[in-house]
Motif scaffolding. Structure first.
Motif, short mmCIF file in Angstrom:
data_model
loop_
_atom_site.label_atom_id
_atom_site.label_comp_id
_atom_site.label_asym_id
_atom_site.label_seq_id
_atom_site.Cartn_x
_atom_site.Cartn_y
_atom_site.Cartn_z
N SER A 93 2.55 -29.68 41.40
CA SER A 93 3.23 -28.45 41.60
C SER A 93 2.95 -27.30 40.31
O SER A 93 2.88 -27.92 39.21
CB SER A 93 4.84 -28.18 42.10
N THR A 95 5.00 -25.16 38.80
CA THR A 95 6.10 -25.11 38.08
C THR A 95 6.17 -26.39 37.20
O THR A 95 6.36 -26.36 36.09
CB THR A 95 7.36 -25.09 38.95
N ASP A 158 8.63 -15.51 42.10
CA ASP A 158 8.75 -15.81 43.59
C ASP A 158 7.30 -15.51 44.01
O ASP A 158 7.09 -14.52 43.64
CB ASP A 158 9.81 -15.01 44.01
N VAL A 166 6.70 -20.38 45.68
CA VAL A 166 7.65 -20.94 44.64
C VAL A 166 8.84 -20.01 44.63
O VAL A 166 8.66 -18.84 45.07
CB VAL A 166 7.32 -21.32 43.24
N ALA A 169 11.51 -19.77 40.43
CA ALA A 169 10.85 -20.85 39.69
C ALA A 169 11.06 -20.06 38.20
O ALA A 169 10.51 -18.95 37.89
CB ALA A 169 9.55 -20.94 39.91
#
Length: 380
Positions: A93, A95, A158, A166, A169
């Protein structure tokens, strides 16, 4: 301006012969000659650091050890060398990747560089659970880099993208310094991603005229985005005291290519969706003849290895001249390798780099003019 040189950590194994594989093909048997242990890779890394290489590229794929884990361990055995960690955005991912990079920076003293590899082989991507087609993988890479860069800036992110989503985040701690992003790709959509998001665009070692076309292409796209991009090139090197010695080594490597292995690797690479890989294959056409495709540029490596398939071959003076030829086009960073990687680092570092320094185009990044070099053991 001083040119920047990086070396390579052979996490697929090392040998006095070419270790083939990559781009969806397995590493060849020669990779077992020197297994990619942390001890051996650390020896290469320490040599590269002492010789004046700024960083070391670590590859990604099913054919090699994991780049994140390996470089995290090797970094503990070095002091200044940076690690150009190759990774694929579809496998983690954004993030988490941003957090991993931030942690790596703090724990290594700011020695992380990121080589973003979108992945040109759908069959290999599917083995990891990624079923997007190639163009969609590049679109996802663009979204991925947008998220990661905003997180590194300390923003709360966002994003409801086409491929990534996400919400709220953010990172508890941003990386300092922010890792530079390296990226390569020859397709039109790859150029769009590079122009918008990357710091350094990498090309494989094509003849200078083709490299010049790529540089102009990416420069033009980046200018439309209001950005500038640096340029690097990925090459192997075979450099010796004389041209005759260097070409004798190249011919020895070529003589070691088993015809069946060449046939198998070429068949595997022929199904590659990567335009860069296709361009590499066109340089040699699967033939052992006519492999010097530009003065001192040899396409023989590509007969058994995916990805970077060309080498600069010649005397130290000749190789230095070819490097300056690429530099004149706009190439500032050189990501190099050679078989075996420990010995070839010394051939280049002690043969070519001093000549470039004497001509004012390179200076050792870690050493003042009068500082002695550390003694790094040379493997037999």
């Amino acid at each position: 301006m001083s040119l920047t040189f990086h070396w390579f950590l052979p996490t697929n194994g090392d040998s006095r012969h070419v270790v083939g594989g990559g781009h969806g093909t397995p590493a060849t048997a020669s990779g077992r000659d020197r297994p990619p242990t942390v001890a051996y890779l650390s020896q290469i890394a320490r040599a590269a650091e002492d010789l004046g290489f700024v960083g070391a590229l670590t590859p990604t794929g099913a054919w090699c050890e994991d780049a994140w884990l390996t470089t995290a361990m090797v970094s503990q055995n070095t002091e200044r060398l940076k690690f150009l960690v190759a990774f694929r955005p579809g496998f983690v991912s954004p993030t988490l990747a941003a957090q991993m990079a931030s942690t790596f920076q703090r724990q290594s003293g700011g020695r992380l560089l990121l080589n973003v590899v979108t992945g040109g082989e759908s069959h290999e991507q599917r083995a990891y659970g990624d079923f997007l087609d190639k163009d969609d993988r590049y679109r996802r890479t663009g979204e991925f880099l947008q998220i990661v860069r905003e997180l590194w800036e300390g923003k709360t992110v966002d994003l409801q993208g086409e491929h990534l989503q996400v919400e709220d985040a953010k990172l508890a701690r941003v990386p300092d310094p922010v890792p530079e992003v390296y990226f390569g790709g020859s397709s039109p959509i790859a150029g769009e991603v590079a122009a918008k998001h990357v710091d350094v665009y990498l090309t494989w070692g094509e003849p200078p005229a083709q490299v010049a076309e790529k540089i102009a292409w990416i420069r033009g796209l980046a200018a439309k985005e209001g950005r500038t991009v640096r340029f690097g090139i990925r090459l192997h090197v075979i450099t010796r005291d004389t041209s005759e010695e260097a070409w004798a080594t190249a011919h020895r490597l070529l003589d070691g290519f088993d015809p069946q292995t060449v046939k198998s690797v070429q068949a595997g690479l022929a199904r590659s969706e990567s335009q860069g890989q296709r361009r590499m294959l066109e340089l040699h056409g699967g033939s052992r003849d006519g492999l010097e495709i530009h003065p001192n540029l040899w396409a023989g490596i590509g007969l058994v290895r995916g990805g970077a398939g060309t080498a600069l071959v010649g005397s130290h003076e000749e190789v230095a001249e070819r490097i300056k030829e690429y530099a004149a086009l706009g190439i500032e960073e050189f990501v190099l390798s050679g078989y075996p990687h420990l010995e070839e680092a010394y051939w280049f570092g002690e043969g070519v780099l001093p000549r470039l320094a004497a001509q004012g185009v390179w200076q050792h990044p870690f050493r003042t003019a009068n500082a002695p070099s550390a003694q790094v053991p040379f493997a037999s």
